[in-house]
Design a protein around this motif. Structure first.
Motif, PDB file in Angstrom:
ATOM      1  N   LEU A  39      49.252  53.042  42.388  1.00  0.00           N
ATOM      2  CA  LEU A  39      47.894  52.926  41.983  1.00  0.00           C
ATOM      3  C   LEU A  39      47.501  51.946  40.981  1.00  0.00           C
ATOM      4  N   ASN A  40      48.509  51.574  40.197  1.00  0.00           N
ATOM      5  CA  ASN A  40      48.187  50.658  39.205  1.00  0.00           C
ATOM      6  C   ASN A  40      48.137  48.999  39.624  1.00  0.00           C
ATOM      7  N   ASP A  41      49.027  48.712  40.767  1.00  0.00           N
ATOM      8  CA  ASP A  41      48.940  47.505  41.543  1.00  0.00           C
ATOM      9  C   ASP A  41      47.672  47.429  42.378  1.00  0.00           C
ATOM     10  N   TYR A  42      47.262  48.433  42.650  1.00  0.00           N
ATOM     11  CA  TYR A  42      46.076  48.222  43.612  1.00  0.00           C
ATOM     12  C   TYR A  42      44.853  48.152  42.786  1.00  0.00           C
ATOM     13  N   ALA A  43      44.804  48.940  41.729  1.00  0.00           N
ATOM     14  CA  ALA A  43      43.849  48.854  40.778  1.00  0.00           C
ATOM     15  C   ALA A  43      43.511  47.607  40.011  1.00  0.00           C
ATOM     16  N   GLU A  44      44.802  46.890  39.835  1.00  0.00           N
ATOM     17  CA  GLU A  44      44.817  45.529  39.358  1.00  0.00           C
ATOM     18  C   GLU A  44      44.200  44.716  40.213  1.00  0.00           C
ATOM     19  N   TYR A  45      44.655  44.747  41.619  1.00  0.00           N
ATOM     20  CA  TYR A  45      44.272  43.878  42.579  1.00  0.00           C
ATOM     21  C   TYR A  45      42.546  43.960  42.671  1.00  0.00           C
ATOM     22  N   HIS A  46      42.260  45.277  42.952  1.00  0.00           N
ATOM     23  CA  HIS A  46      40.790  45.594  42.846  1.00  0.00           C
ATOM     24  C   HIS A  46      39.811  44.846  41.627  1.00  0.00           C
ATOM     25  N   PHE A  47      40.408  45.169  40.439  1.00  0.00           N
ATOM     26  CA  PHE A  47      39.821  44.802  39.220  1.00  0.00           C
ATOM     27  C   PHE A  47      39.711  43.112  39.138  1.00  0.00           C
ATOM     28  N   MET A  48      40.820  42.434  39.445  1.00  0.00           N
ATOM     29  CA  MET A  48      40.884  41.163  39.639  1.00  0.00           C
ATOM     30  C   MET A  48      39.854  40.527  40.474  1.00  0.00           C
ATOM     31  N   LEU A  49      39.532  40.989  41.651  1.00  0.00           N
ATOM     32  CA  LEU A  49      38.750  40.445  42.552  1.00  0.00           C
ATOM     33  C   LEU A  49      37.268  40.518  41.765  1.00  0.00           C
ATOM     34  N   GLU A  50      37.026  42.023  41.458  1.00  0.00           N
ATOM     35  CA  GLU A  50      35.607  42.353  40.916  1.00  0.00           C
ATOM     36  C   GLU A  50      35.379  41.331  39.669  1.00  0.00           C
ATOM     37  N   GLU A  51      36.395  41.050  38.783  1.00  0.00           N
ATOM     38  CA  GLU A  51      36.219  40.197  37.627  1.00  0.00           C
ATOM     39  C   GLU A  51      36.021  39.003  37.984  1.00  0.00           C
ATOM     40  N   GLU A  56      31.843  34.280  38.972  1.00  0.00           N
ATOM     41  CA  GLU A  56      31.425  33.470  40.014  1.00  0.00           C
ATOM     42  C   GLU A  56      29.874  33.479  39.960  1.00  0.00           C
ATOM     43  N   LEU A  57      29.412  34.975  39.982  1.00  0.00           N
ATOM     44  CA  LEU A  57      28.090  35.219  39.914  1.00  0.00           C
ATOM     45  C   LEU A  57      27.452  35.095  38.575  1.00  0.00           C
ATOM     46  N   ASP A  58      28.176  34.851  37.571  1.00  0.00           N
ATOM     47  CA  ASP A  58      27.468  34.888  36.234  1.00  0.00           C
ATOM     48  C   ASP A  58      26.708  36.042  35.904  1.00  0.00           C
ATOM     49  N   TYR A  59      27.607  37.211  36.363  1.00  0.00           N
ATOM     50  CA  TYR A  59      27.059  38.713  36.226  1.00  0.00           C
ATOM     51  C   TYR A  59      26.942  38.773  34.496  1.00  0.00           C
ATOM     52  N   PRO A  60      25.625  39.209  34.107  1.00  0.00           N
ATOM     53  CA  PRO A  60      25.327  39.384  32.703  1.00  0.00           C
ATOM     54  C   PRO A  60      26.198  40.430  32.038  1.00  0.00           C
ATOM     55  N   ASP A  61      26.488  41.575  32.507  1.00  0.00           N
ATOM     56  CA  ASP A  61      27.435  42.603  32.233  1.00  0.00           C
ATOM     57  C   ASP A  61      28.503  42.695  32.241  1.00  0.00           C
ATOM     58  N   ARG A  62      29.266  41.469  32.590  1.00  0.00           N
ATOM     59  CA  ARG A  62      30.856  41.096  33.247  1.00  0.00           C
ATOM     60  C   ARG A  62      31.570  41.594  31.961  1.00  0.00           C
ATOM     61  N   ASP A  63      31.355  41.370  30.672  1.00  0.00           N
ATOM     62  CA  ASP A  63      32.148  41.878  29.493  1.00  0.00           C
ATOM     63  C   ASP A  63      32.300  43.206  29.284  1.00  0.00           C
ATOM     64  N   ALA A  64      31.205  44.125  29.595  1.00  0.00           N
ATOM     65  CA  ALA A  64      31.217  45.578  29.578  1.00  0.00           C
ATOM     66  C   ALA A  64      31.814  46.061  30.723  1.00  0.00           C
ATOM     67  N   HIS A  65      31.872  45.246  31.848  1.00  0.00           N
ATOM     68  CA  HIS A  65      32.390  45.895  32.968  1.00  0.00           C
ATOM     69  C   HIS A  65      33.821  45.583  32.805  1.00  0.00           C
TER      70      HIS A  65
END
Length: 123
Positions: A39-51, A56-65
């Motif tokens: 779970l930890n490894d997959y969550a890390e993979y998912h979070f890294m992709l999202e981050e 890349e999209l310059d998402y304004p709520d990136r830091d809170a997310h």
């Protein structure tokens, strides 16, 4: 990495489903640290992709997310460090906590990101 809007939402939803499946495994009687590690490894993979995607999209709520992701990372690390065995009550409690956290995250924080993606692509 910028994709078409439907595929952007699809990869995210597919990964969320996998996270829920891994969390559900925690309730099983033969659970050990390996389930939490997966779970930890997959969550890390998912979070890294999202981050990376938010960057890349310059998402304004990136830091809170990202702060929300970091909270999950800390909670999961604590579960891995503090427990070597998991009785039925603990398994149910951990599974419920993680499932509820992920559900709130997906329906709140991730939906905001999804709206931003959809709006960005319609411009």
């Amino acid at each position: 990495m910028v994709m078409q809007k439907t595929s952007e939402v699809i990869w995210q939803d597919a990964q969320h489903q996998q996270l829920f499946r891994l969390i559900d495994q925690i309730k099983e009687s033969r659970v050990d640290n390996s389930v939490f590690k997966k779970l930890n490894d997959y969550a890390e993979y998912h979070f890294m992709l999202e981050e990376q995607y938010m960057l890349e999209l310059d998402y304004p709520d990136r830091d809170a997310h990202k702060d929300a992701h970091n909270k999950f990372r800390r909670e999961l690390a604590t579960m891995l460090e503090e427990h070597q065995s998991y009785d039925e009550d603990l398994r149910k409690s951990l599974s419920l906590f993680l499932r509820e956290w992920l559900k709130r995250h997906v329906l709140g924080t991730d939906k905001k990101l999804e709206r931003f993606i959809m709006e960005s692509n319609s411009k």
